[in-house]
Write a protein that holds these residues in place. Structure first.
Motif, PDB file in Angstrom:
ATOM      1  N   GLY A 200      -0.130  -1.497  -2.576  1.00  0.00           N
ATOM      2  CA  GLY A 200      -0.935  -0.421  -2.004  1.00  0.00           C
ATOM      3  C   GLY A 200      -1.426   0.557  -3.053  1.00  0.00           C
ATOM      4  O   GLY A 200      -2.287   1.385  -2.795  1.00  0.00           O
ATOM      5  N   LEU A 201      -0.842   0.484  -4.251  1.00  0.00           N
ATOM      6  CA  LEU A 201      -1.234   1.383  -5.333  1.00  0.00           C
ATOM      7  C   LEU A 201      -2.233   0.730  -6.265  1.00  0.00           C
ATOM      8  O   LEU A 201      -2.822   1.378  -7.111  1.00  0.00           O
ATOM      9  N   TYR A 202      -2.371  -0.594  -6.136  1.00  0.00           N
ATOM     10  CA  TYR A 202      -3.218  -1.336  -7.067  1.00  0.00           C
ATOM     11  C   TYR A 202      -4.618  -1.505  -6.522  1.00  0.00           C
ATOM     12  O   TYR A 202      -4.810  -1.808  -5.343  1.00  0.00           O
TER      13      TYR A 202
ATOM     14  N   LYS B 199      -6.482  -4.321 -10.999  1.00  0.00           N
ATOM     15  CA  LYS B 199      -5.096  -4.144 -11.403  1.00  0.00           C
ATOM     16  C   LYS B 199      -4.209  -5.219 -10.754  1.00  0.00           C
ATOM     17  O   LYS B 199      -3.275  -5.726 -11.372  1.00  0.00           O
TER      18      LYS B 199
ATOM     19  N   SER C  84       3.878  -7.703  -3.999  1.00  0.00           N
ATOM     20  CA  SER C  84       4.477  -6.635  -4.800  1.00  0.00           C
ATOM     21  C   SER C  84       4.506  -5.335  -4.008  1.00  0.00           C
ATOM     22  O   SER C  84       3.589  -5.034  -3.251  1.00  0.00           O
ATOM     23  N   SER C  85       5.561  -4.561  -4.205  1.00  0.00           N
ATOM     24  CA  SER C  85       5.630  -3.298  -3.487  1.00  0.00           C
ATOM     25  C   SER C  85       4.651  -2.286  -4.075  1.00  0.00           C
ATOM     26  O   SER C  85       4.498  -1.190  -3.552  1.00  0.00           O
ATOM     27  N   GLU C  86       3.975  -2.649  -5.151  1.00  0.00           N
ATOM     28  CA  GLU C  86       2.955  -1.745  -5.692  1.00  0.00           C
ATOM     29  C   GLU C  86       1.577  -2.071  -5.117  1.00  0.00           C
ATOM     30  O   GLU C  86       0.596  -1.418  -5.488  1.00  0.00           O
TER      31      GLU C  86
ATOM     32  N   LYS D 254      -5.396  -0.760  -2.557  1.00  0.00           N
ATOM     33  CA  LYS D 254      -5.573   0.678  -2.733  1.00  0.00           C
ATOM     34  C   LYS D 254      -6.888   1.110  -2.085  1.00  0.00           C
ATOM     35  O   LYS D 254      -6.973   2.160  -1.475  1.00  0.00           O
TER      36      LYS D 254
ATOM     37  N   LYS E  34      -6.545   4.162   6.634  1.00  0.00           N
ATOM     38  CA  LYS E  34      -5.830   3.708   5.440  1.00  0.00           C
ATOM     39  C   LYS E  34      -4.371   4.124   5.501  1.00  0.00           C
ATOM     40  O   LYS E  34      -3.472   3.343   5.186  1.00  0.00           O
TER      41      LYS E  34
ATOM     42  N   ASN F 206      -1.408   1.330   5.788  1.00  0.00           N
ATOM     43  CA  ASN F 206      -0.486   1.248   4.656  1.00  0.00           C
ATOM     44  C   ASN F 206       0.947   1.494   5.091  1.00  0.00           C
ATOM     45  O   ASN F 206       1.865   0.820   4.648  1.00  0.00           O
TER      46      ASN F 206
END
Lengths: 568, 322
Positions: free
Chosen positions: A309-311, A315, A305-307, A247, A524, A528
């Motif tokens: 970029g959000l982590y 996290k 994990s596909s998350e 992230k 970014k 991403n």
């Protein structure tokens, strides 16, 4: 040591500061003369500005400062930062009376904000400010013209050990040099402290009959097995091969992905040295493309994990500590936090530190650790400028110096150590046996960690990991650390040739300030999108072109001007 | 609920009562005590809201903290030109308008309908309970909700996606990583969090409707729906306009804490708003002048919108706040 006249570019960039410094003076020569006159006769007939005997001021001198109280800072016995075992120690041992103008509980950058407010409202500055964090604030503080040439004082007052520690990496001064003057004293940190190693679930490797990967191809086999062969044995496809969290940045302090690019000779989010001795921004170097393609593939295959970029960094570790991911990359200290959580969540889990794998051409690359994390600024109106050095010298000579026996067990008995009735030394892990609990008193000190000799710790840990017998108390203390930590430290030292250091340590350049956010956002966003396969890898070329034309080329020129200026 | 301020007292009926007392005082003496009571508030507003406004001047300067306020150079409208000359910046303004606009509309309609529905509930205890429950999320901070939402909405393993996949057999939706879904999540979660507050305001205005009107309507044979349309809705119009007018002032407020805790690089193009942009520039990068300029631009737009909305409601709904 770097010569004074070699910083013309930095000087150009700090004209604002110059204006402040020279206000009221005719010119540079006058200024220097004036500074010479500032000092009382004491500097000629004695080293110290106040009566000094046996390493101590005979009548206590006052040193004012400000302090951020981090959330990890604990107190006991009803003490606070203004009045505690450390302030008592400074007064009794050194004759220095530390007064805090204000303190702030350091959440959401409150310390930085308060310093900025202090600066903008023109409040009187304390004798010393030590600050770890945004270089632009230090730069603004220096530019205010309220602080003195700290390098000159350092040369005069610092002890040999302090000077040697600083000389281990002379570039630490670079960010604080203005017009040839060293305006801030770098706060030294442990070298290699944040360099990454790879942690792998050893029990998963054994269970799936795999060997630890040393190349990219082997790594992908392991990732695939960890993702698809149900390593946690719960019958569900709910594991991922690798935990990363980008992230904030790809190349970051924990759960990081910089090494993926390092396998191809790139290192994003920092300035790298090119073959022709120039600096280039890592995220736009052509080698990035293969790294991006790899990440894209891993995302598609579900290895990460596909998350991701959000982590953020913390996290992203949760999947690993929850036993849902097989590999994580981060500093050696992750063995102390947060990795022990893994055994709490999955009792029979076992992780082990491994060297980073090599890319197709045998390349291994990892980011380095900044040896200085901030600086101490000294007020030009400070009455006893030597007091800070008396304080810091003592800590370097006794706390940091492995041969000293002053702080054999720790900083203060009953705080960061205690001695049980049977003579056993109680440390952090025996916190419940120390009355009032274990408290890390060295963190009360003016530069936050007492004193650190950069290269000492990691090399000693590595040496101990190889089985060397501890030869003094310092080494003995280190040898009591978690065994996995020693192993990780050894891997860090073994792989030290793979470090790709951040080459730009100057203050942000003009275009970095005016265009920085825009360029960063652009970078970014596109990186991403490529990793998430929302844009093809070839989109990278378009991005590089856009980056270059919207200010990136100017930033590169400015950074290289700075680089040339420090090489002269 | 009956103690709550009703539109009637907002309009100043209470004042009429106090001035309409039989013993006539001179106007000046009556007002003196009232003026004195208002004074502290006025002084506070002056000190904390108006005097600091002089600091807005740094929007037209190249402010450097070290140099101080006076020594920094004047640069005219440079910062404003920069703001509008870069397409990415304009995109940020559009994002803000879209997100804030959607929030505003949904944030007006949902509580309005919900208040109407709740008003039909006969059981007092149930009504009170629902009212409290929907108001509760208002007290949660976005820092906490951000964490909860990112887990709930996760693409693999998130509760909501699991439910959607098993019910409709669709592919998991990447709520927080896809620009359009991101906007949707932001608006829905904001409405969910905040609609309880406006519901209470609307319920208060419903309580102020004269029951005689309903009785008369029933005598005339009006059904439930007709009563709602001809009595309840017109009676709620004034308060709806107040709430709407106040909300208009927020048309450039996308909700910093919410976006900041939820956004990521994948949704920059659709989710980055003025506030997060100013945060990065002003706080992270220390560009005080530019971020002040953006803030000033925001305030001016909000000011113009509030004034014109007030004018319009004054003219067409004959509504006045003051």
């Amino acid at each position: 040591m770097i010569k004074k006249m070699k910083f013309s570019a930095t000087a150009v960039l700090s004209t604002a500061m110059l204006a402040g410094l020279l206000a009221g003076c005719g010119g540079n020569t006058n200024k220097e003369k004036a500074e010479g006159e500032d000092k009382p006769a004491a500097s000629e007939d004695a080293m110290y500005s106040a009566p000094f005997e046996n390493g101590k001021y005979t009548t206590p001198v006052t040193l004012t400062t400000v302090f951020p109280i981090g959330s990890s800072l604990k107190f006991k016995n009803g003490e606070n930062i203004e009045n505690n075992v450390h302030t008592k120690w400074a007064k009794d041992t050194l004759g220095i009376d530390i007064k805090y103008l204000w303190t702030v509980s350091d959440q959401n950058n409150a310390y930085e904000t308060k310093l900025r407010l202090m600066l903008t409202s023109g409040e009187k500055m304390p004798d010393i400010i030590s600050f770890r964090g945004s270089p632009s604030l230090i730069s603004d503080l220096i530019d205010s013209g309220q602080f003195t040439d700290a390098g000159e004082l350092f040369d005069k007052y610092a002890s040999d050990i302090y000077k040697q520690a600083m000389a281990e990496e002379p570039t630490v001064w670079n960010p604080y040099i203005r017009d040839g003057k060293r305006m801030g004293i770098p706060i030294l940190e442990n070298a290699y402290n944040n360099d990454p190693v790879m942690y792998i679930r050893e029990d998963w490797l054994k269970k799936l009959n795999l060997k630890a990967p040393s190349t990219l191809a082997e790594l992908e086999t392991v990732l695939d097995a960890f993702t698809n062969q149900d390593p946690d044995g719960n019958g569900k496809k709910d594991t991922t091969g690798l935990s990363v969290g980008f992230k904030n940045n790809l190349n970051t302090w924990m759960s990081e992905a910089g090494w993926v690019f390092g396998m191809f000779g790139a290192m994003p989010n920092q300035w790298n040295k090119t073959a022709d001795n120039k600096l280039a921004y890592g995220s736009v170097q052509p080698e990035m493309k293969q790294g991006l393609a790899t990440m894209q593939k891993w995302m598609k295959e579900g290895y990460i994990s596909s998350e991701s970029g959000l982590y953020d960094e913390a996290k992203a570790t949760e999947a690993f500590t929850a036993g849902k991911s097989g590999i994580i990359v981060g500093p050696y200290w992750m063995t102390g936090w947060p990795l022990p959580d893994l055994q709490k969540n999955v009792p029979d889990a076992e992780f082990k530190a491994y060297p980073l794998p090599a890319g197709p051409d045998g390349k291994i690359g990892r980011h380095g650790t900044k040896i200085a994390s901030g600086a101490v600024l000294i007020n030009k109106d400070m009455e006893h400028k030597d007091a800070f050095f008396v304080y810091q010298n003592y800590l370097f000579d006794n706390w940091a110096n492995p041969d000293s026996t002053t702080f054999v067990n720790g900083f203060a008995k009953g705080y960061d150590y205690d001695i049980a009735q049977d003579g056993k030394v109680l440390k952090e892990q025996d916190s419940d046996k120390i009355q009032g609990g274990w408290v890390d008193a060295i963190r009360y000190t003016l530069t936050y960690d007492g004193a650190i000799i950069p290269n000492l710790m990691m090399n000693t840990l590595a040496k101990l990991a190889e089985g060397a017998e501890p030869s003094n108390q310092y080494e003995k203390n280190l040898s009591e650390r978690i065994p996995e930590q020693l192993k990780a430290a050894k891997i860090i030292i073994d792989q030290k040739d793979s470090v790709m250091p951040e080459m730009f340590t100057g203050t942000p350049t003009e275009t970095q300030l005016s265009r920085g956010d825009m360029l960063e956002k652009l970078e970014k966003e596109i990186l991403n999108k490529i990793i998430y396969d929302k844009a093809p890898v070839d989109e990278f070329d378009t991005f590089v072109e856009k980056w270059t034309t919207t200010g990136g080329d100017k930033v590169t020129t400015e950074v290289n001007e700075w680089y040339e200026s420090i090489q002269k | 609920m009956k103690n709550l301020v009703t539109p009637a007292s907002v309009k100043g009926e209470k004042l009429d009562v106090s001035t309409g007392k039989p013993r006539k005082k001179s106007k000046w003496r009556t007002n003196l005590s009232l003026d004195l009571m208002v004074m502290p508030a006025l002084i506070l507003t002056l000190i904390f809201a108006y005097i600091p406004m002089t600091g807005l001047a740094i929007a037209f300067k190249n402010y450097k903290p070290g140099l101080g306020f006076n020594a920094s150079k004047w640069v005219g409208l440079d910062h404003f030109e920069y703001l509008f000359s870069i397409p990415e910046n304009v995109q940020v303004i559009w994002n803000t308008l879209i997100i804030a606009g959607l929030k505003m509309i949904a944030g007006l309609i949902v509580p309005f309908l919900f208040a109407l529905l709740l008003n039909e509930v006969r059981k007092m205890a149930f009504k009170k309970m629902v009212q409290t429950i929907v108001y509760m999320p208002h007290f949660l901070s976005w820092v906490i909700l951000g964490g909860i939402l990112s887990d709930l909405l996760a693409r693999d393993g998130g509760l909501i996606n699991q439910a959607l996949v098993s019910m409709f057999g669709i592919k998991p939706i990447f709520f927080l990583g896809d620009g359009n879904w991101f906007r949707f999540v932001v608006v829905v979660s904001d409405v969910w969090k905040e609609f309880g507050f406006n519901t209470i305001v609307f319920l208060a205005s419903l309580a102020g409707i004269n029951p005689a009107l309903y009785e008369a309507a029933e005598v005339d044979g009006a059904g439930r729906w007709q009563q709602t349309r001809s009595i309840t809705m017109p009676a709620m119009l004034p308060i709806t306009i107040v709430v709407g007018t106040l909300a208009l002032g927020n048309v450039l407020n996308g909700g910093f804490d919410q976006i900041f805790n939820l956004y990521n690089a994948l949704v920059f193009d659709k989710g980055d708003i003025i506030d997060t942009f100013v945060y990065r520039l002003g706080i992270v990068d220390g560009k005080f002048s530019f971020s002040t300029a953006v803030g000033l631009f925001k305030s001016v737009v909000s000011f113009v919108l509030i004034v014109s909305a007030y004018r319009i409601s004054y003219k067409f709904a004959n509504y006045r706040i003051f």
